[in-house]
Scaffold this active site. Structure first.
Site, PDB file in Angstrom:
ATOM      1  N   PHE A  12       6.066  -0.195  -9.626  1.00  0.00           N
ATOM      2  CA  PHE A  12       6.249  -0.584  -8.232  1.00  0.00           C
ATOM      3  C   PHE A  12       6.690   0.573  -7.364  1.00  0.00           C
ATOM      4  O   PHE A  12       7.626   1.304  -7.709  1.00  0.00           O
ATOM      5  CB  PHE A  12       7.340  -1.660  -8.109  1.00  0.00           C
ATOM      6  CG  PHE A  12       6.937  -3.016  -8.606  1.00  0.00           C
ATOM      7  CD1 PHE A  12       6.310  -3.924  -7.769  1.00  0.00           C
ATOM      8  CD2 PHE A  12       7.198  -3.378  -9.919  1.00  0.00           C
ATOM      9  CE1 PHE A  12       5.959  -5.180  -8.231  1.00  0.00           C
ATOM     10  CE2 PHE A  12       6.848  -4.630 -10.383  1.00  0.00           C
ATOM     11  CZ  PHE A  12       6.217  -5.535  -9.536  1.00  0.00           C
ATOM     12  N   ASP A  13       6.045   0.722  -6.238  1.00  0.00           N
ATOM     13  CA  ASP A  13       6.684   1.373  -5.113  1.00  0.00           C
ATOM     14  C   ASP A  13       7.739   0.396  -4.612  1.00  0.00           C
ATOM     15  O   ASP A  13       7.531  -0.822  -4.650  1.00  0.00           O
ATOM     16  CB  ASP A  13       5.661   1.655  -4.009  1.00  0.00           C
ATOM     17  CG  ASP A  13       6.328   2.012  -2.709  1.00  0.00           C
ATOM     18  OD1 ASP A  13       7.052   3.010  -2.687  1.00  0.00           O
ATOM     19  OD2 ASP A  13       6.134   1.270  -1.726  1.00  0.00           O
TER      20      ASP A  13
END
Length: 241
Positions: A12-13
């Protein structure tokens, strides 16, 4: 990307995808501009800010993110022709742990955690990400920050380190799916690294790029959702839930 159940890990960003960084940045910039007698819309402030942050990260890849924020703020003030004091820019630099999570973040992550290992690949410092993880209320299997890596996305090194981190988790590259909002910071370099990606298009109902620079090249994520909750719905369906 015909079957989301074929993946075993999500990277994830965080800022823009899980944490509402535009709201966090815009709140500080709007309060500053109002103190200076200016009435600028949030979108105008974010547009002025976006390229400055990316430029600072590119020019000073080992600078701690709190200092990146301060340097980008100073450049934005010059761009807008508005005075910014040391206390003004320091306020943005220390604001990261206060940035809010999106309303759907916690519940969606809990649902996704039933099916995948969860990894963070973030453009911030350790102190900032620690505060944000506490806000999200979810334990991650891996946390990689720009401070740890020594560069900022979209540098290819960040995605090389991400792929190297899979081995201790027993995850194959083809089983990794990168989940992010920013085409510029995440989807372009992920595609170049051969990593499948899902676009959480948080700005689907707003024009422009906001705090994220124009990617500058064509990029087509494998799937697109307007929210993390919608992505979690699709995952549950893929796993027969």
């Amino acid at each position: 990307m015909d079957d989301l159940s074929e993946y075993t890990a999500l990277s994830f960003d965080v800022y823009g995808t899980l944490i509402d960084w535009e709201r966090g940045i815009a709140t500080v910039l709007a309060e500053w501009s109002a103190r200076r007698g200016e009435t600028l819309e949030d979108e105008a402030l974010l547009l002025a800010y976006a390229d400055n942050e990316a430029a600072v990260e590119r020019e000073f890849p080992t600078l701690a993110y709190a200092e990146v924020l301060q340097a980008a703020f100073r450049r934005t003030a010059l761009t807008l022709g508005i005075e910014a004091s040391d206390s003004d820019v320091q306020e943005l630099g220390r604001s990261v742990p206060d940035w809010p999570a999106f309303p759907d973040t916690h519940d969606a992550l809990v649902r996704l955690q039933r099916h995948y290992r969860l990894i963070i690949l973030s453009n911030v410092h350790r102190e900032g990400i620690a505060g944000s993880i506490a806000r999200m209320g979810v334990e991650f299997d891996g946390v990689l920050t720009a401070q740890d890596i020594g560069s900022y996305k979209p540098h290819s090194r960040n995605f090389t380190v991400l792929l190297d981190s899979l081995r201790p988790l027993g995850v194959e590259q083809r089983r990794l799916l990168h989940v992010a909002q920013s085409l510029f910071h995440d989807h372009v370099p992920a595609q170049q690294a051969g990593i499948d990606s899902v676009w959480i298009n948080r700005r689907h109902d707003r024009p422009g790029w906001g705090a994220t620079p124009d990617p500058g090249v064509e990029v087509t994520p494998g799937l697109e959702f307007a929210s993390l909750a919608a992505f979690a719905d699709a995952v549950d369906a893929a796993f027969g839930e």
